[in-house]
Design an enzyme around this catalytic site. Structure first.
Site, PDB file in Angstrom:
ATOM      1  CD  GLU A   1     -26.709 -45.318   7.938  1.00 56.06           C
ATOM      2  OE1 GLU A   1     -26.813 -46.326   7.051  1.00 56.06           O
ATOM      3  OE2 GLU A   1     -26.619 -45.415   8.941  1.00 56.06           O
TER       4      GLU A   1
ATOM      5  CG  ASP B   1     -28.100 -54.678   7.482  1.00 59.60           C
ATOM      6  OD1 ASP B   1     -28.159 -53.906   8.007  1.00 59.60           O
ATOM      7  OD2 ASP B   1     -27.935 -54.554   6.313  1.00 59.60           O
TER       8      ASP B   1
END
Length: 266
Positions: free
Chosen positions: A57, A68
């Site tokens: 990723e 996040d």
């Protein structure tokens, strides 16, 4: 002698999962481009590539990374402070290919920077740079027509998410539209390294397995070789992010990547 055809895009992703024959999980590390510096992020990914991880990723920094936790928030803000843009992330993918990274790479980022760059332009540039797919946490399949059509045209995978709270109808919708793999969020929360995997993880994965035969990749909270061992046979792959970001050192990141791979080979 004819050289073997190098697979790209969604074909490369399919080959990655076929290689494991659905018996061994695939470690797919995440790393933010530009953290702690642009050069170090490139060296880190190159080092991990040498430890037999199966894909990457590639994190595109964004000022409001809503999925996040603190570790990646700090990393993404540091990258932005370092002047990292969508274009520099595309350049990074091309540089990684030139440096010999052969594993599939998924560009992971939020929808707004890609919209600002231009959807058609971004998807075309991602393919040209050497990316194999996109992972966009804030893009549900109901709103993904522009991305889906562009990815289909360029032969790129487009990954969608499921959470432990996803009902049967949602699982069927994501299974219908996801290409490459389905990203299973392990917890109802934000990213971040955790000491233990959720106790209901097996039931959650089984609910999704009952609705699709597409590869399943687990993310959020996976941080140790022991976690990797616990996941063997449950999913087709797993993503490690915060645990790598926290290390801030190429050699330490490489060592964790090697330990994760070794745990699966035991």
């Amino acid at each position: 002698m004819t050289s073997p055809t190098i697979k790209t895009g969604i074909d490369a992703v399919a080959a990655m999962f076929e290689k494991a024959n659905s018996e061994v999980d695939q470690p797919l590390p995440f790393f933010t481009i530009g953290y702690p510096t642009y050069e170090q992020s490139i060296e880190t990914i190159v080092a991990l590539a040498g430890e037999r991880v199966d894909g990457f990723e590639i994190g595109i920094p964004f000022s409001d990374p809503l999925a996040d936790g603190p570790t990646i928030q700090i990393a993404t803000q540091t990258a932005l402070n370092n002047g990292i843009t969508v274009q520099k992330c595309l350049d990074a993918v091309q540089t990684l290919r030139e440096r010999g990274v052969q594993q599939p790479m998924f560009m992971m980022g939020y929808v707004n920077p890609m919209l600002a760059y231009g959807v058609e332009r971004f998807v075309s540039a991602a393919k040209a740079a050497g990316a194999d797919g996109l992972i966009i946490p804030d893009l549900p399949p109901e709103e993904a027509d522009m991305f889906a059509s562009a990815c289909q045209r360029e032969g790129l995978a487009l990954v969608f998410f499921l959470a432990p709270t996803s009902n049967a109808e949602r699982i069927e919708l994501v299974a219908k539209h996801a290409t490459g793999f389905i990203y299973l969020v392990s917890v109802t929360g934000i990213t971040g390294a955790r000491t233990q995997l959720p106790p209901d993880l097996t039931d959650y994965i089984a609910r999704v397995r009952a609705k699709t035969d597409k590869p399943l990749v687990l993310g959020f909270g996976i941080s140790t070789p022991e976690h990797a061992r616990q996941l063997k046979g449950l999913v087709n792959g797993f993503i490690v992010a915060s645990a790598l970001i926290k290390l801030r050192d190429v050699e330490k990141v490489r060592e964790l990547g090697a330990a994760l791979r070794s745990a699966l080979d035991d």
